[in-house]
Write an enzyme that holds these catalytic residues in place. Structure first.
Site, PDB file in Angstrom:
ATOM      1  N   LYS A 288       0.676  -1.274   0.036  1.00  0.00           N
ATOM      2  CA  LYS A 288       0.403  -0.051   0.261  1.00  0.00           C
ATOM      3  C   LYS A 288       0.718   0.934   0.450  1.00  0.00           C
ATOM      4  O   LYS A 288       1.509   0.839   1.072  1.00  0.00           O
ATOM      5  CB  LYS A 288      -0.795   0.348   1.241  1.00  0.00           C
TER       6      LYS A 288
ATOM      7  N   GLU B  51      -2.161  -1.984  -4.272  1.00  0.00           N
ATOM      8  CA  GLU B  51      -3.239  -0.721  -3.434  1.00  0.00           C
ATOM      9  C   GLU B  51      -2.959   0.197  -4.425  1.00  0.00           C
ATOM     10  O   GLU B  51      -2.269   0.857  -3.065  1.00  0.00           O
ATOM     11  CB  GLU B  51      -4.509  -1.189  -2.810  1.00  0.00           C
TER      12      GLU B  51
END
Length: 215
Positions: free
Chosen positions: A37, A114
């Protein structure tokens, strides 16, 4: 090792939900899966999305068991805003984003990345999420919503990816206005994109295809 960038038409569309399902699906197919992330905003203590992703990853990849949510992020910010706006001291460098990707890539067969928000989200003044995906040189999975108006958002995101020559597939997260989706949106997708699929029904086939023939 390969990477897949999970992006969306905007924020709160279903990137984390889709990534969690991909972790489970790819692991069930025998792959060592990792998560990254790069940037998370709206963080006051622990990055919530990164924590959820890491918890799922720890269950299927021993190399991630000792990592913390901070280890799978490059930058976190308190302000819930686009990275450029949240980064009030202008700390972000594309080089750091790439370095963290390279480090985590060595811990898995497939690294799921992500994104934050949509494709045109500014990371720095001159560097958009699209630039980051392009620099990573990896394919993207575009998650789109099911709400009224999603056709426009979906087509614009597709145009953005194609303009940067980024290979991608896309799927619908059937959540908002899903009761009306079959009438107000699906007819167009059926006519123009007969191979469209949803997170709920097509993810296993996508995962199996991606590992054999990456986008």
């Amino acid at each position: 090792m390969s990477s897949l960038f999970i992006t969306a038409t905007g924020t709160n569309i279903g990137k984390t939900r889709t990534t969690l399902k991909l972790i489970e699906t790819l692991a069930a197919q025998g792959y060592s899966v990792g998560v990254y992330k790069p940037i998370e905003t709206g963080v006051t203590d622990i990055p919530a999305d990164a924590a959820v992703l890491l918890e799922a990853c720890r269950k299927v990849n021993n190399a991630f068991k000792e990592l913390t949510p901070a280890d799978i992020t490059a930058y976190t910010f308190e302000l819930p805003a686009a990275p450029f706006c949240a980064d009030e001291n202008k700390r972000i460098t594309p080089e750091m984003l790439i370095e963290k990707h390279q480090a985590l890539s060595g811990l898995c067969d497939i690294l799921l990345i992500e994104g934050a928000g949509g494709l045109m989200v500014p990371i720095t003044k001159e560097y958009l999420m699209l630039h980051f995906i392009k620099e990573l040189d990896c394919p993207a999975l575009l998650v789109t919503p099911s709400r009224l108006g999603c056709i426009n958002d979906t087509l614009l995101s597709m145009m953005a990816l194609r303009s940067f020559d980024i290979g991608f597939d896309w799927c619908v997260n059937l959540y908002e206005d899903k009761e009306d989706f079959a009438k107000v949106t699906q007819p167009y997708y059926d006519a123009v994109f007969p191979e469209w699929w949803s997170v709920e029904e097509g993810l296993e086939d996508f995962a199996a295809s991606f590992t054999v023939n990456p986008i």
